[in-house]
Design a protein around this motif. Structure first.
Motif, PDB file in Angstrom:
ATOM      1  N   VAL A   1       0.873  -1.271  -0.057  1.00  0.00           N
ATOM      2  CA  VAL A   1      -0.023  -0.056   0.101  1.00  0.00           C
ATOM      3  C   VAL A   1       0.767   1.002   0.031  1.00  0.00           C
ATOM      4  CG1 VAL A   1      -1.789   1.335   1.337  1.00  0.00           C
ATOM      5  CG2 VAL A   1      -1.944  -1.146   1.114  1.00  0.00           C
ATOM      6  N   PHE A   2       1.654   1.285   1.045  1.00  0.00           N
ATOM      7  CA  PHE A   2       2.736   2.542   1.079  1.00  0.00           C
ATOM      8  C   PHE A   2       3.481   2.766  -0.197  1.00  0.00           C
ATOM      9  CE2 PHE A   2       6.863   4.306   2.566  1.00  0.00           C
ATOM     10  CZ  PHE A   2       6.175   5.714   2.902  1.00  0.00           C
ATOM     11  N   LEU A   3       4.182   1.791  -0.841  1.00  0.00           N
ATOM     12  CA  LEU A   3       4.906   1.979  -1.983  1.00  0.00           C
ATOM     13  C   LEU A   3       4.188   2.070  -3.171  1.00  0.00           C
ATOM     14  CD1 LEU A   3       8.134  -0.310  -0.996  1.00  0.00           C
ATOM     15  CD2 LEU A   3       8.057   2.146  -0.956  1.00  0.00           C
TER      16      LEU A   3
ATOM     17  N   LEU B   1       4.058  12.094  -2.426  1.00  0.00           N
ATOM     18  CA  LEU B   1       5.418  11.788  -2.919  1.00  0.00           C
ATOM     19  C   LEU B   1       6.330  12.518  -1.895  1.00  0.00           C
ATOM     20  CD1 LEU B   1       5.272  11.567  -6.815  1.00  0.00           C
ATOM     21  CD2 LEU B   1       5.612   9.987  -5.208  1.00  0.00           C
ATOM     22  N   PHE B   2       6.203  13.807  -1.719  1.00  0.00           N
ATOM     23  CA  PHE B   2       7.280  14.757  -0.684  1.00  0.00           C
ATOM     24  C   PHE B   2       6.599  14.710   0.546  1.00  0.00           C
ATOM     25  CE2 PHE B   2       7.823  16.454  -4.985  1.00  0.00           C
ATOM     26  CZ  PHE B   2       8.869  16.395  -5.268  1.00  0.00           C
ATOM     27  N   GLY B   3       5.495  14.817   0.700  1.00  0.00           N
ATOM     28  CA  GLY B   3       4.967  14.820   2.295  1.00  0.00           C
ATOM     29  C   GLY B   3       4.823  13.848   3.027  1.00  0.00           C
ATOM     30  N   SER B   4       4.564  12.450   2.403  1.00  0.00           N
ATOM     31  CA  SER B   4       4.276  11.193   2.842  1.00  0.00           C
ATOM     32  C   SER B   4       5.640  10.410   2.684  1.00  0.00           C
ATOM     33  CB  SER B   4       3.043  10.629   2.460  1.00  0.00           C
ATOM     34  OG  SER B   4       2.951   9.580   3.062  1.00  0.00           O
ATOM     35  N   PHE B   5       6.003   9.996   1.581  1.00  0.00           N
ATOM     36  CA  PHE B   5       7.094   9.185   1.077  1.00  0.00           C
ATOM     37  C   PHE B   5       8.212   9.866   1.314  1.00  0.00           C
ATOM     38  CE2 PHE B   5      10.114   7.171  -1.776  1.00  0.00           C
ATOM     39  CZ  PHE B   5       9.772   5.688  -1.526  1.00  0.00           C
ATOM     40  N   GLY B   6       8.605  11.058   0.924  1.00  0.00           N
ATOM     41  CA  GLY B   6       9.635  11.748   1.048  1.00  0.00           C
ATOM     42  C   GLY B   6      10.151  11.932   2.725  1.00  0.00           C
TER      43      GLY B   6
ATOM     44  N   ALA C   1      13.347  10.455   4.807  1.00  0.00           N
ATOM     45  CA  ALA C   1      14.273  11.518   5.386  1.00  0.00           C
ATOM     46  C   ALA C   1      14.157  11.718   6.676  1.00  0.00           C
ATOM     47  CB  ALA C   1      14.085  13.036   4.496  1.00  0.00           C
ATOM     48  N   ALA C   2      13.127  11.455   7.393  1.00  0.00           N
ATOM     49  CA  ALA C   2      12.891  11.854   8.776  1.00  0.00           C
ATOM     50  C   ALA C   2      12.659  10.611   9.385  1.00  0.00           C
ATOM     51  CB  ALA C   2      11.848  12.885   8.712  1.00  0.00           C
ATOM     52  N   ASN C   3      11.619   9.720   9.340  1.00  0.00           N
ATOM     53  CA  ASN C   3      11.177   8.752  10.090  1.00  0.00           C
ATOM     54  C   ASN C   3      12.256   7.501   9.917  1.00  0.00           C
ATOM     55  OD1 ASN C   3       8.406  10.200   9.301  1.00  0.00           O
ATOM     56  ND2 ASN C   3       8.282   9.386  11.353  1.00  0.00           N
TER      57      ASN C   3
ATOM     58  N   ARG D   1       3.402  13.595   7.859  1.00  0.00           N
ATOM     59  CA  ARG D   1       2.982  12.400   6.853  1.00  0.00           C
ATOM     60  C   ARG D   1       1.438  12.131   6.791  1.00  0.00           C
ATOM     61  NH1 ARG D   1       6.459   7.063   7.907  1.00  0.00           N
ATOM     62  NH2 ARG D   1       5.133   7.276   9.892  1.00  0.00           N
ATOM     63  N   THR D   2       0.939  12.200   8.045  1.00  0.00           N
ATOM     64  CA  THR D   2      -0.587  12.253   8.143  1.00  0.00           C
ATOM     65  C   THR D   2      -1.207  13.234   7.393  1.00  0.00           C
ATOM     66  OG1 THR D   2      -0.284  11.285  10.330  1.00  0.00           O
ATOM     67  CG2 THR D   2      -2.446  11.903   9.591  1.00  0.00           C
TER      68      THR D   2
END
Length: 159
Positions: free
Chosen positions: A62-64, A97-102, A106-108, A143-144
C-alpha cells in the motif's frame, strides 16, 4: 470530472493515500502516546518490533504502491494536461510523494534505524527514547496531513 486514462488510477490513488493516512493517523493519535507512556525499555522494544512488522508485504504494497501510483498520475497528468483536475492531480501527487513518502525516507526511517541500533534496556536507549518519540511523532503528523491532503486532492479531481 476527470475521465479517460486518469480516472481509475485516481480512484486507486484516493484509496491508497487514504489508507496510508489512516495508518499514520492511528500512530499520531494513540499508538505513539501509548508507547510514550511505557517505561523507555518497554517502549523502545515495542517500537522496534513495530518497525520490523511494518516492512512486511501488506503495508509496503500500500505504501510503496501508492508512491508509484502517485508518480504515475503526475507523469500522465503532465503529459496529457487534462482540461479538468490538473491542479488537483499534481497537488495530490506532490503531497504524497514529498510529504508522505519523502518525509518517511528523510525523517522517520533514519530515526527508526537509530532506534534499531540500540539495546532497549541500555542507558543510551533510555536517553534517546524521549527525543525519538517527540521527533518521530512530529514528522508522523506531517505524513498524516500530507497523505490525507493527497487523498482529498484526488477526490476533488474526481468531482
Amino acid at each position: 470530472m476527470i475521465d479517460g486514462p486518469l480516472f481509475w488510477p485516481t480512484v486507486l490513488g484516493v484509496l491508497g493515500t487514504g489508507l496510508v493516512a489512516g495508518v499514520f493517523c492511528g500512530f499520531s493519535t494513540f499508538v505513539m502516546r501509548g508507547l510514550a507512556a511505557l517505561p523507555p525499555a518497554q517502549g523502545a522494544a515495542a517500537m522496534q518490533a513495530i518497525n520490523v512488522a511494518a516492512v512486511t508485504p501488506p503495508f509496503m504494497a500500500v505504501f510503496l504502491g501508492s508512491a508509484v501510483l502517485c508518480a504515475g498520475i503526475a507523469v500522465v497528468t503532465l503529459v496529457l494536461w487534462p482540461e479538468e483536475g490538473t491542479v488537483e492531480l499534481l497537488v495530490g501527487s506532490a503531497l504524497y510523494l514529498f510529504g508522505s513518502f519523502g518525509v518517511t525516507m528523510a525523517a522517520n526511517v533514519p530515526r527508526n534505524d537509530a532506534l534499531a541500533g540500540l539495546e532497549p534496556g541500555t542507558p543510551e536507549a533510555a536517553a534517546y527514547w524521549p527525543a525519538y518519540i517527540r521527533q518521530w511523532t512530529l514528522w508522523n503528523h506531517v505524513r498524516t496531513v500530507a497523505s490525507a491532503g493527497a487523498a482529498l486532492a484526488y477526490v476533488l479531481a474526481l468531482t
